[in-house]
Design a protein around this motif. Sequence first.
Motif, mmCIF file in Angstrom:
data_model
loop_
_atom_site.group_PDB
_atom_site.id
_atom_site.type_symbol
_atom_site.label_atom_id
_atom_site.label_comp_id
_atom_site.label_asym_id
_atom_site.label_seq_id
_atom_site.Cartn_x
_atom_site.Cartn_y
_atom_site.Cartn_z
ATOM 1 N N ILE A 467 0.851 -1.186 0.000
ATOM 2 C CA ILE A 467 0.000 0.000 0.000
ATOM 3 C C ILE A 467 0.887 1.237 0.000
ATOM 4 C CG2 ILE A 467 -2.048 -1.028 1.060
ATOM 5 C CD1 ILE A 467 -1.058 -0.117 3.781
ATOM 6 N N THR A 468 0.328 2.349 -0.426
ATOM 7 C CA THR A 468 1.122 3.579 -0.530
ATOM 8 C C THR A 468 1.378 4.209 0.834
ATOM 9 O OG1 THR A 468 0.337 3.986 -2.764
ATOM 10 C CG2 THR A 468 1.171 5.887 -1.556
ATOM 11 N N GLY A 469 0.370 4.230 1.690
ATOM 12 C CA GLY A 469 0.532 4.816 3.021
ATOM 13 C C GLY A 469 -0.272 4.042 4.048
ATOM 14 N N VAL A 470 0.068 4.222 5.329
ATOM 15 C CA VAL A 470 -0.652 3.524 6.398
ATOM 16 C C VAL A 470 -1.523 4.503 7.172
ATOM 17 C CG1 VAL A 470 1.063 1.700 6.659
ATOM 18 C CG2 VAL A 470 1.274 3.773 8.050
ATOM 19 N N ASN A 471 -2.608 3.971 7.704
ATOM 20 C CA ASN A 471 -3.501 4.787 8.521
ATOM 21 C C ASN A 471 -2.831 5.084 9.861
ATOM 22 O OD1 ASN A 471 -5.799 5.466 10.369
ATOM 23 N ND2 ASN A 471 -6.953 5.118 8.496
ATOM 24 N N PRO A 472 -2.753 6.342 10.275
ATOM 25 C CA PRO A 472 -2.041 6.692 11.511
ATOM 26 C C PRO A 472 -2.719 6.173 12.774
ATOM 27 C CG PRO A 472 -3.196 8.609 10.643
ATOM 28 C CD PRO A 472 -3.307 7.539 9.602
ATOM 29 N N ASN A 473 -3.930 5.652 12.665
ATOM 30 C CA ASN A 473 -4.640 5.161 13.839
ATOM 31 C C ASN A 473 -4.202 3.764 14.270
ATOM 32 O OD1 ASN A 473 -6.935 7.183 14.565
ATOM 33 N ND2 ASN A 473 -6.924 7.075 12.332
#
Length: 553
Positions: A467-473
């Motif tokens: 994936i391009t980015g991860v969820n900060p949560n």
Amino acid sequence: MKRRLKQKLAQIPFVRKQYMRLKGDQFYNPMTKYQDDLLMSMMPTSTELEQMASESKHFTMQPLISVIMPTYNTDLKMLDEAIKSVQLQVYSNWELIIVDDCSPNQTVRESISNYVARDNRIKSIFLSENHHIAGATNQGFKIAQGDYIALFDHDDYLYPNALYENVKAINQYPKIKFLYSDEDKIDELGNRHFDAYLKPDFNFDFLRCMNIITHFVLFKKELWLEFDGEDAKYNGAQDWEFVMRLTNALSPKEIYHIDKVIYSWRVHSGSTAMETGAKPYVPEAQRNLLRKDLENRKQFGVKVYENYEALGQWLFQYPVIDNPLVSILIDASESTKHLEELLNSIFIKTSYFNFEVIVKNANDISDKYKVKHDNLTETITGDYVIVINPDFEILTFDWIEKMLGQAQRDSVAYVMPRIVRREHNYIESVGLAVTQNGEVLNLLNSFSTLGHRTLTEHIHLTTHHYITGVNPNCYMVSKDLFDETEDVVRKSIEVSQNNSYNVFVSDVQIKNNSLVPLNKSFGKYDDLVGFRDKTTNTNFLEIERNYKRGEKI
């Protein structure tokens, strides 16, 4: 009062499912319409085809394309449509090699002979005994004269611009050696195009979970010579095995994805496009090729298991090396309402033993748990860090092992799980993607797992992939890469552009207990305008940006 009662009832999966059936949502997904509209826009007009034909005559490189098509007792109408779809190509420098694998039906061989007699670009081989699909394909290659080989199924259909789009890409990027494209499906009669399959750019983890490339591919002839063609031991999954073996030897720059639908996979009773059960030997062939791939890459101790959510898809659990200490960081400065639910789920549901918990800004609750648990600490001392929202709750017992095994892989930076809403059938996040206008999206936000899903949505929901980015949560990262002061959204996107990968683990589920769902968008980043997201199809992402899911009861 009535509205609140409906909201409460909607949280019960059984009630929600029955309600959706009554509404018809179980069988209708607006995303289907958006993708069908996209298909219509991708079908070239006669004027566009004339322009493509003219342009192709001026290509610097005009390689001969050898299209290899094995046949066996093919329905004559389907065979006719497949052959004509090659003859109607606007790029004209091709040859079609039809290899009949000893069809008992004499009329199939007669039909092929008629085409050969009328078009000198069509060649035929009639095998005297059955070689099965891999062997038949290899026989076709022996007489291929082309610079590039294209693999094509006898019941499929090429858009008239299919070869043009491939040769155009070869002229733009001469170093590429392997090309694949998006696809759709056609019904048995060939009357309807549907179910667009909008694929990402090449993604090794996607390919290992399932054959995202499928049938029509084009590659340099030298690769076939180097790898001795398809392996008959994997009949039923022979294309997947060959593509896996071939792409393992190529660099990402030598693999090209045509971000456009240019061929159709036909759905009929004998096709795996209808159901994997049509060919019961396929799952075993798939399992064997994945085991061989792991062995070839010297990846030992990896657990391979069939995805319970999707037949024909496979998941991987990588072994944890040396049992490192994992620090679970919870910042409760925004909320402590569900913090105890999170802590209870961590201590009750975590099967990995070597972890510590750091709770910030909730001393009273933290002190309460320190009485029973000696692994609550004040500072991060672990080798890996998990950041998790205080409103979340763990649903998967071996969540740490599955994420940690991924995080320890070479070149993997961040790892994140599937985040679901308090109503488990709703998705909160499967990772972040970036649109061309620089907006960072929470992919599949508000997607319902109870309703119909398109294949494009399905693969992002159910597989392990980059994936391009991860969820900060909720995410895991090594201590060396962790920086609490940095914007993890920006940081994870940056590392994914620099030979590192972020991985989504679909079978680790974390629940958001808050009544406030996660936002669909993280806003626009000016420096990301013009961004080409390599892990999510550009066309799908454009639809996703404008598509609002999650109608409430």
